[in-house]
Design an enzyme around this catalytic site. Structure first.
Site, short mmCIF file in Angstrom:
data_model
loop_
_atom_site.label_atom_id
_atom_site.label_comp_id
_atom_site.label_asym_id
_atom_site.label_seq_id
_atom_site.Cartn_x
_atom_site.Cartn_y
_atom_site.Cartn_z
N CYS A 116 0.82 -1.23 0.00
CA CYS A 116 0.00 0.00 0.00
C CYS A 116 0.85 1.27 0.00
O CYS A 116 0.35 2.35 -0.30
CB CYS A 116 -0.93 0.00 1.21
SG CYS A 116 -1.92 -1.49 1.30
N HIS A 256 -3.39 6.86 3.18
CA HIS A 256 -3.81 5.57 2.64
C HIS A 256 -5.22 5.27 3.14
O HIS A 256 -5.50 5.39 4.34
CB HIS A 256 -2.82 4.50 3.08
CG HIS A 256 -3.25 3.12 2.70
ND1 HIS A 256 -3.71 2.81 1.44
CD2 HIS A 256 -3.30 1.96 3.42
CE1 HIS A 256 -4.02 1.53 1.40
NE2 HIS A 256 -3.79 0.99 2.58
N ASN A 286 -10.25 -0.14 0.03
CA ASN A 286 -8.79 -0.16 0.06
C ASN A 286 -8.29 -0.68 -1.29
O ASN A 286 -8.54 -1.83 -1.64
CB ASN A 286 -8.32 -1.07 1.21
CG ASN A 286 -6.82 -1.08 1.39
OD1 ASN A 286 -6.07 -0.67 0.50
ND2 ASN A 286 -6.38 -1.56 2.54
O1 UT7 Z 1 -3.88 -1.59 3.55
C1 UT7 Z 1 -3.16 -2.01 4.65
C2 UT7 Z 1 -3.62 -3.29 5.14
N1 UT7 Z 1 -4.84 -3.47 5.80
C3 UT7 Z 1 -5.42 -2.69 6.73
O2 UT7 Z 1 -5.09 -1.58 6.95
C4 UT7 Z 1 -6.50 -3.27 7.55
C5 UT7 Z 1 -6.24 -3.03 8.99
N2 UT7 Z 1 -7.21 -3.66 9.84
C6 UT7 Z 1 -8.50 -3.25 9.89
O3 UT7 Z 1 -8.93 -2.35 9.21
C7 UT7 Z 1 -9.40 -3.95 10.89
O4 UT7 Z 1 -8.62 -4.74 11.74
C8 UT7 Z 1 -10.51 -4.83 10.23
C9 UT7 Z 1 -11.51 -3.93 9.53
C10 UT7 Z 1 -9.89 -5.78 9.25
C11 UT7 Z 1 -11.24 -5.60 11.32
O5 UT7 Z 1 -11.74 -4.71 12.31
P1 UT7 Z 1 -11.44 -4.97 13.85
O6 UT7 Z 1 -12.13 -3.90 14.59
O7 UT7 Z 1 -9.96 -5.09 14.02
O8 UT7 Z 1 -12.19 -6.33 14.09
P2 UT7 Z 1 -11.61 -7.72 14.63
O9 UT7 Z 1 -10.79 -8.41 13.60
O10 UT7 Z 1 -10.99 -7.51 15.98
O11 UT7 Z 1 -12.95 -8.52 14.82
C12 UT7 Z 1 -13.97 -8.05 15.71
C13 UT7 Z 1 -15.21 -8.93 15.52
C14 UT7 Z 1 -14.89 -10.41 15.51
O12 UT7 Z 1 -15.97 -11.08 16.12
P3 UT7 Z 1 -15.88 -11.56 17.65
O13 UT7 Z 1 -14.72 -12.51 17.71
O14 UT7 Z 1 -15.67 -10.32 18.45
O15 UT7 Z 1 -17.22 -12.19 17.87
C15 UT7 Z 1 -14.84 -10.76 14.05
O16 UT7 Z 1 -15.13 -12.12 13.80
O17 UT7 Z 1 -15.80 -8.64 14.23
C16 UT7 Z 1 -15.93 -9.86 13.50
N3 UT7 Z 1 -15.78 -9.59 12.07
C17 UT7 Z 1 -16.80 -9.26 11.28
N4 UT7 Z 1 -18.12 -9.11 11.50
C18 UT7 Z 1 -18.90 -8.75 10.47
C19 UT7 Z 1 -14.64 -9.60 11.35
N5 UT7 Z 1 -14.91 -9.28 10.07
C20 UT7 Z 1 -16.25 -9.08 10.00
C21 UT7 Z 1 -17.11 -8.72 8.95
N6 UT7 Z 1 -18.43 -8.58 9.23
N7 UT7 Z 1 -16.68 -8.52 7.68
#
Ligand code: UT7
Length: 329
Positions: A116, A256, A286
């Site tokens: 990125c 970004h 993204n």
């Molecule tokens: O371009 C550079 C590379 N990438 C990035 O910059 C991405 C960086 N990371 C992020 O933007 C975030 O970490 C994400 C958007 C990917 C995820 O958000 P988060 O707030 O970090 O969520 P998490 O992974 O901690 O998951 C929280 C909850 C989980 O459920 P439980 O275990 O709390 O019940 C996940 O299973 O959200 C759940 N979850 C979803 N729910 C609905 C994860 N993905 C989804 C989804 N829809 N798509």
């Protein structure tokens, strides 16, 4: 030693595919919902390349727009640098494919891979070629077809990524306009947090790598998230120090576009209010290297950047890599 020239951006362009993939569309594909995606990430829709489109065709479209904006013909281009993690093929380089599409027959061509951060890294390279007088006109293209490496069965990544291309034409300019400073950083020890494991020398393509879905990107989103805001804020601070400037002198931050919460945290850590931050994440998602290039082009189209505006581009991504580019347009 001869004096270094000042390099500046003299034209920008962008291209996004016509097909829109909304959060409602994704609800039918994986276990997710619009409310979660909007509140946790900030994306409403993203663009998806048509089957006949490629990274180079997206990139060539953005490049044509940038050349037209600069009033520069393809035959004047000395060097094409393409930043991508989704090349048309492992080789020849996507830059060579773009050269052929543009008819930029005089140009030297190569790709860089900084995920990125690719556009910010490529601007830094282009600046140095111009500063030393080695090349006069450099075309930087950041193009991605992330839809081709996104696992639509993995809800952690399926909702995030889209396809797009942005481009910039760089030439020598007269100070005080031009690139004021650049900064690039990396930490290879965090590589496995965001990677495409299959298809290289470590996991050569085989039936087993396909069956194990190793040709799709893998991300430990939360780990990336924790790192991203601090990396971007620290990168901004370093580039401002190099230019002997302060954040108050920045008219527009072009970050970004990965996650609204990361952008808000980075702006807060950089002591910048959100009204000075350009956002198009909700429309395109993204698009890796392309986000900052598209945002720069779109901000100019929308009149958010005026002649003399100071812009700060900042990105982070796989590798890990991060970097900033401070410029006056
Ligand atoms: O371009 C550079 C590379 N990438 C990035 O910059 C991405 C960086 N990371 C992020 O933007 C975030 O970490 C994400 C958007 C990917 C995820 O958000 P988060 O707030 O970090 O969520 P998490 O992974 O901690 O998951 C929280 C909850 C989980 O459920 P439980 O275990 O709390 O019940 C996940 O299973 O959200 C759940 N979850 C979803 N729910 C609905 C994860 N993905 C989804 C989804 N829809 N798509």
């Amino acid at each position: 030693m001869t004096e270094l020239l000042t390099a500046g951006i003299v034209g920008t362009g962008m291209y996004v595919p016509a097909k829109v993939l909304t959060n409602a569309d994704l609800e039918k594909m994986v276990d997710t919902n619009d409310e979660w995606i909007v509140s946790r990430v900030g994306i409403k829709e993203r663009r998806i390349a048509a089957p006949e489109e490629t990274t180079s065709s997206l990139g060539a479209n953005a490049a044509r727009a940038a050349l037209a904006d600069a009033g520069v013909s393809a035959s004047e281009v000395d060097l094409i640098i393409t930043a991508t993690i989704t090349p048309d093929m492992p080789w020849p380089s996507t830059a060579c494919h773009i050269q052929r599409a543009l008819g930029a027959t005089r140009a030297a061509c190569f790709d860089i891979e900084a995920a990125c951060t690719g556009f910010v890294y490529a601007l830094s390279l282009a600046r140095n070629y111009i500063a030393t007088g080695m090349y006069r006109t450099v075309l930087v293209v950041a193009a991605e077809t992330l839809s081709r490496i996104t696992d639509r069965e993995d809800r952690n990544t399926a909702i995030l990524f889209g396809d797009a291309a942005g481009a910039a034409v760089l030439q020598p300019v007269k100070a005080p306009t031009g690139i004021l400073a650049t900064y690039m950083g990396a930490d290879g020890s965090k590589g496995e947090l965001l990677e495409l494991p299959g298809g290289g020398s470590r996991n050569p393509t085989s039936h087993a790598t396909v069956d194990s879905r190793l040709h799709y990107m893998k991300m430990k989103g939360n780990e990336v998230f924790k790192f991203a805001a601090r990396a971007m804020a620290s990168s901004n601070s370093k580039v401002l120090t190099k230019a002997e400037m302060t954040i108050d002198q920045v008219d527009l931050l072009i970050p970004h576009q990965a996650n609204m919460r990361i952008i808000e945290a980075a702006a807060r850590l950089s002591n910048l209010s959100m009204d000075k931050v350009y956002l198009n994440l909700m429309r395109y998602g993204n698009t890796s290297a392309a986000t900052t290039a598209v945002a720069l082009a779109e901000a100019r189209i929308e009149g958010r950047i005026k002649s003399g505006s100071v812009c700060l581009l900042v990105a982070f991504g796989g590798g890990f890599t991060w970097g900033s580019c401070l410029l006056r347009l």
